[in-house]
Design an enzyme around this catalytic site. Structure first.
Site, PDB file in Angstrom:
ATOM      1  N   CYS A   2       3.511  -7.714   7.118  1.00  0.00           N
ATOM      2  CA  CYS A   2       3.927  -8.768   8.031  1.00  0.00           C
ATOM      3  C   CYS A   2       5.369  -8.491   8.470  1.00  0.00           C
ATOM      4  O   CYS A   2       6.192  -8.030   7.689  1.00  0.00           O
ATOM      5  CB  CYS A   2       3.885 -10.160   7.433  1.00  0.00           C
ATOM      6  SG  CYS A   2       2.236 -10.681   6.996  1.00  0.00           S
ATOM      7  N   ARG A  27       4.076  -2.970  10.370  1.00  0.00           N
ATOM      8  CA  ARG A  27       4.005  -3.785   9.147  1.00  0.00           C
ATOM      9  C   ARG A  27       2.723  -4.612   9.074  1.00  0.00           C
ATOM     10  O   ARG A  27       2.480  -5.304   8.096  1.00  0.00           O
ATOM     11  CB  ARG A  27       5.205  -4.733   9.081  1.00  0.00           C
ATOM     12  CG  ARG A  27       6.524  -4.025   9.131  1.00  0.00           C
ATOM     13  CD  ARG A  27       7.653  -5.018   9.166  1.00  0.00           C
ATOM     14  NE  ARG A  27       7.802  -5.673   7.892  1.00  0.00           N
ATOM     15  CZ  ARG A  27       8.561  -5.245   6.910  1.00  0.00           C
ATOM     16  NH1 ARG A  27       9.252  -4.144   7.056  1.00  0.00           N
ATOM     17  NH2 ARG A  27       8.644  -5.904   5.778  1.00  0.00           N
ATOM     18  N   TRP A  78      -0.194  -8.986   8.557  1.00  0.00           N
ATOM     19  CA  TRP A  78      -1.146  -8.229   7.741  1.00  0.00           C
ATOM     20  C   TRP A  78      -1.733  -9.268   6.799  1.00  0.00           C
ATOM     21  O   TRP A  78      -1.031  -9.830   5.949  1.00  0.00           O
ATOM     22  CB  TRP A  78      -0.423  -7.128   6.964  1.00  0.00           C
ATOM     23  CG  TRP A  78      -1.365  -6.207   6.253  1.00  0.00           C
ATOM     24  CD1 TRP A  78      -1.975  -5.106   6.768  1.00  0.00           C
ATOM     25  CD2 TRP A  78      -1.820  -6.312   4.903  1.00  0.00           C
ATOM     26  NE1 TRP A  78      -2.779  -4.526   5.822  1.00  0.00           N
ATOM     27  CE2 TRP A  78      -2.708  -5.241   4.664  1.00  0.00           C
ATOM     28  CE3 TRP A  78      -1.572  -7.209   3.861  1.00  0.00           C
ATOM     29  CZ2 TRP A  78      -3.337  -5.032   3.440  1.00  0.00           C
ATOM     30  CZ3 TRP A  78      -2.202  -7.005   2.641  1.00  0.00           C
ATOM     31  CH2 TRP A  78      -3.069  -5.928   2.448  1.00  0.00           C
ATOM     32  N   ASN A 109       6.912 -13.731   5.666  1.00  0.00           N
ATOM     33  CA  ASN A 109       6.429 -12.458   5.116  1.00  0.00           C
ATOM     34  C   ASN A 109       6.532 -12.588   3.600  1.00  0.00           C
ATOM     35  O   ASN A 109       7.598 -12.898   3.080  1.00  0.00           O
ATOM     36  CB  ASN A 109       7.331 -11.338   5.651  1.00  0.00           C
ATOM     37  CG  ASN A 109       7.200 -10.030   4.881  1.00  0.00           C
ATOM     38  OD1 ASN A 109       8.159  -9.288   4.748  1.00  0.00           O
ATOM     39  ND2 ASN A 109       6.041  -9.741   4.360  1.00  0.00           N
ATOM     40  N   GLY A 110       5.412 -12.397   2.909  1.00  0.00           N
ATOM     41  CA  GLY A 110       5.431 -12.513   1.449  1.00  0.00           C
ATOM     42  C   GLY A 110       4.199 -13.272   0.985  1.00  0.00           C
ATOM     43  O   GLY A 110       3.225 -13.405   1.732  1.00  0.00           O
ATOM     44  N   GLU A 490      -2.089  15.042  -1.127  1.00  0.00           N
ATOM     45  CA  GLU A 490      -1.503  14.478   0.090  1.00  0.00           C
ATOM     46  C   GLU A 490      -2.423  14.725   1.299  1.00  0.00           C
ATOM     47  O   GLU A 490      -2.608  13.852   2.146  1.00  0.00           O
ATOM     48  CB  GLU A 490      -0.099  15.072   0.306  1.00  0.00           C
ATOM     49  CG  GLU A 490       0.627  14.635   1.566  1.00  0.00           C
ATOM     50  CD  GLU A 490       0.847  13.133   1.690  1.00  0.00           C
ATOM     51  OE1 GLU A 490       0.581  12.379   0.754  1.00  0.00           O
ATOM     52  OE2 GLU A 490       1.258  12.717   2.791  1.00  0.00           O
ATOM     53  N   LYS A 494      -4.025  11.791   3.581  1.00  0.00           N
ATOM     54  CA  LYS A 494      -3.853  11.725   5.044  1.00  0.00           C
ATOM     55  C   LYS A 494      -5.206  11.597   5.717  1.00  0.00           C
ATOM     56  O   LYS A 494      -5.384  10.793   6.623  1.00  0.00           O
ATOM     57  CB  LYS A 494      -3.153  12.979   5.599  1.00  0.00           C
ATOM     58  CG  LYS A 494      -1.687  13.148   5.316  1.00  0.00           C
ATOM     59  CD  LYS A 494      -0.789  12.139   5.987  1.00  0.00           C
ATOM     60  CE  LYS A 494      -0.592  10.920   5.124  1.00  0.00           C
ATOM     61  NZ  LYS A 494       0.609  10.762   4.386  1.00  0.00           N
ATOM     62  N   GLU A 497      -6.883   8.060   5.050  1.00  0.00           N
ATOM     63  CA  GLU A 497      -6.268   6.873   5.631  1.00  0.00           C
ATOM     64  C   GLU A 497      -6.392   6.797   7.147  1.00  0.00           C
ATOM     65  O   GLU A 497      -6.421   5.698   7.699  1.00  0.00           O
ATOM     66  CB  GLU A 497      -4.818   6.679   5.176  1.00  0.00           C
ATOM     67  CG  GLU A 497      -3.827   7.671   5.712  1.00  0.00           C
ATOM     68  CD  GLU A 497      -2.425   7.429   5.166  1.00  0.00           C
ATOM     69  OE1 GLU A 497      -2.036   6.282   4.973  1.00  0.00           O
ATOM     70  OE2 GLU A 497      -1.719   8.426   4.945  1.00  0.00           O
ATOM     71  N   HIS A 513     -15.603  19.983 -13.457  1.00  0.00           N
ATOM     72  CA  HIS A 513     -15.832  18.906 -14.421  1.00  0.00           C
ATOM     73  C   HIS A 513     -16.340  17.642 -13.736  1.00  0.00           C
ATOM     74  O   HIS A 513     -16.220  16.545 -14.285  1.00  0.00           O
ATOM     75  CB  HIS A 513     -14.552  18.644 -15.215  1.00  0.00           C
ATOM     76  CG  HIS A 513     -14.103  19.853 -15.969  1.00  0.00           C
ATOM     77  ND1 HIS A 513     -14.654  20.243 -17.153  1.00  0.00           N
ATOM     78  CD2 HIS A 513     -13.197  20.824 -15.645  1.00  0.00           C
ATOM     79  CE1 HIS A 513     -14.097  21.376 -17.561  1.00  0.00           C
ATOM     80  NE2 HIS A 513     -13.212  21.748 -16.652  1.00  0.00           N
ATOM     81  N   LYS A 612       2.515  -0.289   7.010  1.00  0.00           N
ATOM     82  CA  LYS A 612       3.396   0.789   6.565  1.00  0.00           C
ATOM     83  C   LYS A 612       4.242   0.408   5.350  1.00  0.00           C
ATOM     84  O   LYS A 612       4.494   1.234   4.492  1.00  0.00           O
ATOM     85  CB  LYS A 612       4.301   1.242   7.712  1.00  0.00           C
ATOM     86  CG  LYS A 612       5.001   2.540   7.376  1.00  0.00           C
ATOM     87  CD  LYS A 612       5.447   3.267   8.597  1.00  0.00           C
ATOM     88  CE  LYS A 612       6.142   4.562   8.254  1.00  0.00           C
ATOM     89  NZ  LYS A 612       5.211   5.576   7.727  1.00  0.00           N
TER      90      LYS A 612
HETATM   91  C1  F6R Z   1       0.569   7.106   3.246  1.00  0.00           C
HETATM   92  C2  F6R Z   1       1.668   6.173   3.132  1.00  0.00           C
HETATM   93  C3  F6R Z   1       1.734   5.308   1.928  1.00  0.00           C
HETATM   94  C4  F6R Z   1       3.197   5.157   1.478  1.00  0.00           C
HETATM   95  C5  F6R Z   1       3.292   4.140   0.338  1.00  0.00           C
HETATM   96  C6  F6R Z   1       4.705   4.015  -0.190  1.00  0.00           C
HETATM   97  O1  F6R Z   1       0.655   7.851   4.405  1.00  0.00           O
HETATM   98  O2  F6R Z   1       2.486   6.076   3.989  1.00  0.00           O
HETATM   99  O3  F6R Z   1       0.948   5.792   0.888  1.00  0.00           O
HETATM  100  O4  F6R Z   1       3.672   6.392   1.072  1.00  0.00           O
HETATM  101  O5  F6R Z   1       2.862   2.893   0.791  1.00  0.00           O
HETATM  102  O6  F6R Z   1       5.574   3.587   0.809  1.00  0.00           O
HETATM  103  P1  F6R Z   1       7.129   3.738   0.655  1.00  0.00           P
HETATM  104  O7  F6R Z   1       7.437   5.187   0.664  1.00  0.00           O
HETATM  105  O8  F6R Z   1       7.714   3.009   1.825  1.00  0.00           O
HETATM  106  O9  F6R Z   1       7.499   3.114  -0.657  1.00  0.00           O
END
Ligand code: F6R
Length: 617
Positions: A2, A27, A78, A109-110, A490, A494, A497, A513, A612
Site C-alpha cells: 500500500c 507498492r 495491496w 498502510n499497515g 534467483e 524471477k 514471480e 533426491h 515491491k
Molecule cells: C523478488 C523481490 C522480492 C524482494 C523481497 C525483499 O524479485 O523483489 O523477493 O527481494 O521482497 O525486499 P527488500 O529487498 O526490499 O527487503
C-alpha cells in the site's frame, strides 16, 4: 505494501496526488482512491478497483473542477483485509451523513491487529461499516472524536492510542480543510517540503517530481501539514526538531526512457548501477576502501545475514564470498524465520541486513531480534533514509537508483557487489589471503560493469530461442552448484514471480533426491554451468536429466562444447573470475524470465498478487 500520499498547497492537488500514486504503484495495485477537499462542498472520495488508470478515468469523468482542489490524500492498495473492491478501497471515511459530525477521510498502510474488537465496540455504539477492511475502524474512531470537538491532531492521537499493529496514516477533516495530519508506527512515512505547499508519502519516489527535500517521520510521531508549515511532535505532544534530508535521486530516473517495461530498463541499467556502487570503494589496484562506513569491524567472529526473497539470494552469495575470502563463518537466514527463532549470538556477531527497500517488516524485525544478544548491525540497502538505515550502526548503500519493476534485478546485482566489497574488506583485515590474491578479486570486481555490459551484448537476440524451449512448459528446474546455486534460486524466483510458471532452484547434486521426478519434455532444465571446479559435476547431473527427456538451456561460455552438446540452447556469458561469475550468470536468467513472461502476455512490472515493498508480516 500500500502506498499513501498527501498534498496541501496550490491548485494542483490532483496532479500531485496522481503522480505520487503512479510512482507508488509498485507498492500495490489492487485498487486506488483519492479524498479531496472540494471547495465549498467538503470532502469527496473517488475509488476504483484495478490499476491507477481506472481512477484517473473516474476523476476525469466525475469532475470538471478538480484543478481547483488544494488539499487531498490518496492511496494505492495491496489488499490485506478484504478482497480488492471499491468498498474496500481507501480512502475510508467516517462522520458526515448519515453518521453525523464533520466528515473525515483516512488512508492507511499497515495492519490494525485489534480491528475486530474495535469494530465490535464501534458497532455497539451504532457505527455502520461499509467495508471489510481493518482501516475503517480508524475512520470511525477519528470521526467520533472530531464530532466531540477535538482538533484533528488530538483526535488522531487519541485514535492511534487505541490501535495495535502497524500504520502510516494520513487523515483530513471537513472541519479543518487546509490541514493534513499524518502519523506512523512501523510503516514508512516521509514529508516533502515545498514553497507554499507540502507533501507526504510512503516513499520519496512518490514526490521526486516536486521536491527533493524531505523530513523523515519516525515511529510514534505525528506531523501536521498546512501549505506553509510542517510541525512534527511525538504522540505525547513533545515538539520534534528534524533535519531536512536531501535525496540524490531524480524524477528522470523514474521514467521508462524508451524501454517497453521498467524491468527491461533496469536489467540494462545494471552496468551503470554496478559502476555507481563500486565507485570510490575500490581503487585501480583492486584494493577496497570502506572507511566511509566508520564501522568497527574488530572482534567479529561470525556473521549472520538476514533478508527476504531476492535479497536472501544475494546473502547466500555473500556467504560464499565471505567464507572463501575471509574464512569467517556466515549463516544466512530468512528474516521472517529468524525473527521468531530466539537467535543465538553475542557481541562478536555481525548482522548484515540486506533490503533493497530498507523497509521490509520481517528484515527490520530480524534486526531487532539480533539486538537481544548485542549484535552489531550493518545494513545493505538501496534506499537512503529508509527505516533500516535508521536501525543499523552503519549503512553500505547500493547505488542502483530507484527500482520500479516489482521483480528485483539491478538491486540484486548491486547487493551482490556490495557483499563482495564487504568480503574483501573482511579478508584484508583477517589476512588469510595474500594482498595479491585479494587484489586479483578486487580488480575483477572493478571490471564487473563492463563484463555485465558484455553479457547483455552477447545475449542480444539470443533469448528468443530459449523462450521457444518454454513453449508448452508446465514447470522448470534451475540447477547450479556452489556459488551458482544461489544464481539458480534467483533465476527460478524471477521466472515464477513474473511468468507464474512453477520453478524450482536446486543444487544440481541434490536433484536426484526428489526433483528429478519433475523432469520430462514439459519441464525445461536451466543449467547454470559457468566455469570452474564444479562445472563438470553439474554437467553430469544435467546429462541425467537429458536421459529422462529434459530440454536444457545452458548458461555457459559461448565456446563450451560440452554445454552445447547437452543443451538445446546456450545463453552465453563472458569470462569472469570464478567467485565473481554470479554477476554475469544472473543476467541471462533475468532476460529469460522477462521474455518468457512477455511471450505469455503478462505484465512483467506488476505481477499479480505482489507488491515491491513487503511492509506487513
Ligand atoms: C523478488 C523481490 C522480492 C524482494 C523481497 C525483499 O524479485 O523483489 O523477493 O527481494 O521482497 O525486499 P527488500 O529487498 O526490499 O527487503
Amino acid at each position: 505494501m500500500c502506498g499513501i500520499v498527501g498534498y496541501v498547497g496550490k491548485e494542483r492537488c490532483v496532479e500531485v496526488l496522481m503522480e505520487g500514486l503512479r510512482n507508488l504503484e509498485y507498492r500495490g495495485y489492487d485498487s486506488a482512491g483519492l479524498a479531496l477537499a472540494m471547495p465549498e462542498r467538503g470532502i469527496e472520495t473517488t475509488k476504483e478497483v484495478g490499476p491507477l488508470d481506472n481512477l484517473a478515468g473516474a476523476i476525469g469523468e466525475k469532475y470538471d473542477d478538480f484543478f481547483k482542489v488544494r488539499v487531498g490524500v490518496g492511496h494505492t492498495r495491496w489488499a490485506t483485509h478484504g478482497r480488492p473492491s471499491e468498498a474496500n478501497a481507501h480512502p475510508h471515511t467516517g462522520g458526515g451523513a448519515p453518521a453525523g459530525g464533520p466528515e473525515v477521510a483516512v488512508v492507511h498502510n499497515g495492519i490494525i491487529e485489534n480491528h475486530a474488537e474495535l469494530r465490535e465496540e464501534l458497532r455497539e455504539r451504532g457505527f455502520e461499516f461499509r467495508s471489510e477492511t481493518d482501516t475503517e475502524v480508524i475512520a470511525h474512531l477519528l470521526a467520533e472524536r472530531v464530532a466531540a470537538g477535538e482538533p484533528l491532531r488530538e483526535a488522531l492521537v487519541g485514535t492511534l492510542k487505541r490501535l495495535q499493529g502497524s500504520f502510516a496514516v494520513a487523515v483530513m477533516s471537513a472541519e479543518e480543510p487546509g490541514t493534513i495530519v499524518a502519523a506512523r508506527h512501523q510503516s514508512p512515512l516521509v514529508v516533502g517540503l515545498g514553497e507554499g505547499e507540502n507533501f507526504l508519502a510512503s516513499a520519496v519516489q512518490a514526490l521526486l517530481g516536486n521536491t527533493r527535500r524531505f523530513l523523515f517521520v519516525e515511529n510514534g510521531e505525528i506531523a501536521v501539514l498546512t501549505d506553509s508549515s510542517v510541525e512534527i511532535q511525538t504522540l505525547y505532544g513533545q515538539p520534534v526538531e528534524r533535519e531536512t534530508f536531501e535525496v540524490d535521486w531524480s524524477a528522470e530516473e523514474l521514467g521508462l526512457n524508451g524501454y517497453e517495461d521498467f524491468m527491461l530498463k533496469e536489467i540494462h541499467e545494471q552496468p551503470a548501477a554496478l559502476q555507481a556502487t563500486l565507485a570510490g570503494r575500490l581503487d585501480t589496484d583492486g584494493v577496497v576502501d570502506l572507511s566511509e562506513l566508520d564501522f568497527d569491524f574488530s572482534g567479529i567472529e561470525r556473521i549472520v545475514v538476514v533478508a527476504c526473497g531476492t535479497a536472501y539470494h544475494a546473502g547466500l552469495l555473500g556467504k560464499y564470498a565471505i567464507e572463501r575470502l575471509a574464512r569467517l563463518p556466515v549463516e544466512v537466514a530468512v528474516a521472517s524465520e529468524y525473527r521468531y527463532a530466539d537467535p543465538i549470538g553475542d557481541e562478536s556477531t555481525l548482522v548484515v541486513a540486506i533490503s533493497q527497500s530498507g523497509e521490509t517488516t520481517d528484515t527490520l524485525a530480524a534486526v531487532e531480534a539480533s539486538r537481544g544478544f548485542g549484535a552489531r548491525v550493518l545494513a545493505v540497502t538501496n534506499t537512503q533514509g529508509s527505516l533500516l538505515t535508521r536501525e543499523a550502526e552503519a549503512v553500505l548503500l547500493t547505488k542502483a537508483g530507484p527500482e520500479v519493476g516489482v521483480a528485483a534485478t539491478k538491486t540484486f546485482l548491486t547487493q551482490v557487489a556490495a557483499l563482495y566489497l564487504l568480503a574483501l574488506e573482511l579478508a584484508g583485515r583477517r589476512g588469510g589471503l595474500s594482498g595479491e590474491q585479494l587484489s586479483d578479486v578486487g580488480c575483477g570486481l572493478r571490471r564487473s560493469p563492463e563484463k555485465v555490459e558484455e553479457a547483455l551484448g552477447l545475449l542480444e537476440g539470443r533469448v528468443g530461442e530459449a523462450v521457444g524451449v518454454f513453449a508448452g512448459a508446465r514447470c522448470a528446474l534451475f540447477l547450479g552448484r556452489g556459488h551458482l546455486f544461489p544464481v539458480a534460486l534467483e533465476g527460478a524466483l524471477k521466472l515464477k514471480e513474473i511468468s507464474y510458471l512453477p520453478a524450482e532452484g536446486y543444487p544440481a547434486g541434490e536433484m536426484k533426491h526428489g526433483p528429478i521426478a519433475l523432469v520430462d519434455e514439459q519441464c525445461p532444465v536451466v543449467a547454470v554451468l559457468g566455469e570452474g571446479t564444479l562445472r563438470e559435476k553439474t554437467l553430469s547431473n544435467v546429462e541425467e536429466t537429458v536421459a529422462r527427456g529434459a530440454r536444457v538451456i545452458a548458461i555457459a561460455r559461448e565456446d563450451d562444447a560440452a554445454a552445447a552438446r547437452v543443451a538445446q540452447v546456450t545463453l552465453p556469458v563472458p569470462e569472469m573470475p570464478e567467485i565473481l561469475s554470479p554477476l554475469v550468470s544472473t543476467v541471462p536468467l533475468q532476460l529469460l524470465a522477462y521474455h518468457v513472461a512477455k511471450a505469455r502476455g503478462l505484465n512483467v512490472d506488476k505481477p499479480r498478487n505482489l507488491a515491491k515493498s513487503v511492509t506487513v508480516e
